[in-house]
Write a protein that holds these residues in place. Sequence first.
Motif, PDB file in Angstrom:
ATOM      1  N   LEU A  56      36.333  40.191  29.985  1.00 38.27           N
ATOM      2  CA  LEU A  56      36.434  41.183  31.000  1.00 38.27           C
ATOM      3  C   LEU A  56      35.897  40.658  32.558  1.00 38.27           C
ATOM      4  O   LEU A  56      34.662  40.512  32.653  1.00 38.27           O
ATOM      5  CB  LEU A  56      35.301  42.450  30.531  1.00 38.27           C
ATOM      6  N   VAL A  57      36.920  40.796  33.256  1.00 37.22           N
ATOM      7  CA  VAL A  57      36.440  40.225  34.678  1.00 37.22           C
ATOM      8  C   VAL A  57      36.205  41.574  35.519  1.00 37.22           C
ATOM      9  O   VAL A  57      37.077  42.680  35.604  1.00 37.22           O
ATOM     10  CB  VAL A  57      37.520  39.579  35.460  1.00 37.22           C
ATOM     11  N   ALA A  58      35.241  41.713  36.057  1.00 41.00           N
ATOM     12  CA  ALA A  58      34.548  42.968  36.830  1.00 41.00           C
ATOM     13  C   ALA A  58      35.046  42.986  38.238  1.00 41.00           C
ATOM     14  O   ALA A  58      34.312  42.924  39.273  1.00 41.00           O
ATOM     15  CB  ALA A  58      33.205  42.934  36.590  1.00 41.00           C
ATOM     16  N   ARG A  59      36.387  42.951  38.334  1.00 39.13           N
ATOM     17  CA  ARG A  59      37.004  43.164  39.957  1.00 39.13           C
ATOM     18  C   ARG A  59      36.426  44.789  40.150  1.00 39.13           C
ATOM     19  O   ARG A  59      36.565  45.436  39.448  1.00 39.13           O
ATOM     20  CB  ARG A  59      38.551  43.187  39.889  1.00 39.13           C
ATOM     21  N   ILE A  94      33.177  38.724  26.497  1.00 38.89           N
ATOM     22  CA  ILE A  94      32.430  37.972  27.426  1.00 38.89           C
ATOM     23  C   ILE A  94      32.678  38.924  28.981  1.00 38.89           C
ATOM     24  O   ILE A  94      34.073  38.802  29.217  1.00 38.89           O
ATOM     25  CB  ILE A  94      32.739  36.446  27.820  1.00 38.89           C
ATOM     26  N   VAL A  95      31.580  39.144  29.490  1.00 46.52           N
ATOM     27  CA  VAL A  95      31.974  39.806  30.896  1.00 46.52           C
ATOM     28  C   VAL A  95      31.427  38.990  32.083  1.00 46.52           C
ATOM     29  O   VAL A  95      30.442  38.417  32.069  1.00 46.52           O
ATOM     30  CB  VAL A  95      31.165  41.353  30.945  1.00 46.52           C
ATOM     31  N   LEU A  96      32.018  38.848  33.111  1.00 50.11           N
ATOM     32  CA  LEU A  96      31.857  37.974  34.395  1.00 50.11           C
ATOM     33  C   LEU A  96      32.285  38.982  35.748  1.00 50.11           C
ATOM     34  O   LEU A  96      33.189  39.509  35.642  1.00 50.11           O
ATOM     35  CB  LEU A  96      32.713  36.644  34.332  1.00 50.11           C
ATOM     36  N   GLY A  97      31.708  38.499  36.876  1.00 47.26           N
ATOM     37  CA  GLY A  97      32.145  38.823  38.057  1.00 47.26           C
ATOM     38  C   GLY A  97      33.365  38.019  38.443  1.00 47.26           C
ATOM     39  O   GLY A  97      33.728  36.959  37.594  1.00 47.26           O
TER      40      GLY A  97
END
Length: 281
Positions: free
Chosen positions: A277-280, A246-249
């Motif tokens: 996956l956190v899109a820092r 799961i990808v998130l901001g």
Amino acid sequence: MTTNRRPVIVGVDGSPASFGAVRWAVDEAVRHGQPLRVTHAIAVPGAFEEAADEHEVALHAAVEARNWQPGLQITTSTWCGSPGRVLVDQSQSAALVVVGSRGMGGFHSLRIGSVGLQLAAHARCPVLVVHHAERWASPEMPLPQRQPIVVGADGSAHAEFGVELAFAEAMSRGVPLIAVRAWQEPVHRWGRATDLGRFATTAHGALAAELEPWRAKYPTVPVELRVIQGAPAPALLDVGRDALMIVLGPRGAGGFDDLRLGSVTQQVLDHASAPVLVARH
């Protein structure tokens, strides 16, 4: 994911979960052409400094990584200091930081430990938190390969970071992408009936328009749009139950501008079974 030679950094503590995180980090480094740095931190009082004498944990993990991918460029480092602080500091020069959701410390009832939360809130690069990473500690257990990637897209600038990263991950893996937009029924006033179909159609159209530039940039990625009535976190957790990741901001629309980590991202980190996956940026 960037294409420069910044390393993929993986945090290890000698636990089975950290060895599972190493396998995910190796996979990411190989697919994106990045070197790997295996980092161990010793949480003892004192100066924040490199500790060459306590290097066995990092070296052991690096040996295993070389056994899995002999051609991969691998370095190691061991530091005195809290693991979260060490990895946040190292993230400034990294392409990605990978950790298991929990290591040796903490309470077994917790889904995600303090290190994962600290990284998700403060890292200076994307962060991959691998839930139940001990499942992949052994090379006999294959990493997921064909499941779709799920991305949360609420139209915010922070969510757009996640959408971009999710498209890049899906293309590199050759898997489809599921984009999720949650919408909630507005508060009823003065007894007026609500046209729920209209709200769903509007949300679907907005999501399609926001994804159009990324679909043009990544034309080989199959994309499915899911517009779901309800709160965002439960919608993402439901769709992402069998996802590859799961990808998130770091946070989405709403809330306070100075928040490092939004409530939806934190809820997904707390309760997801798939890697997050956190899109820092």
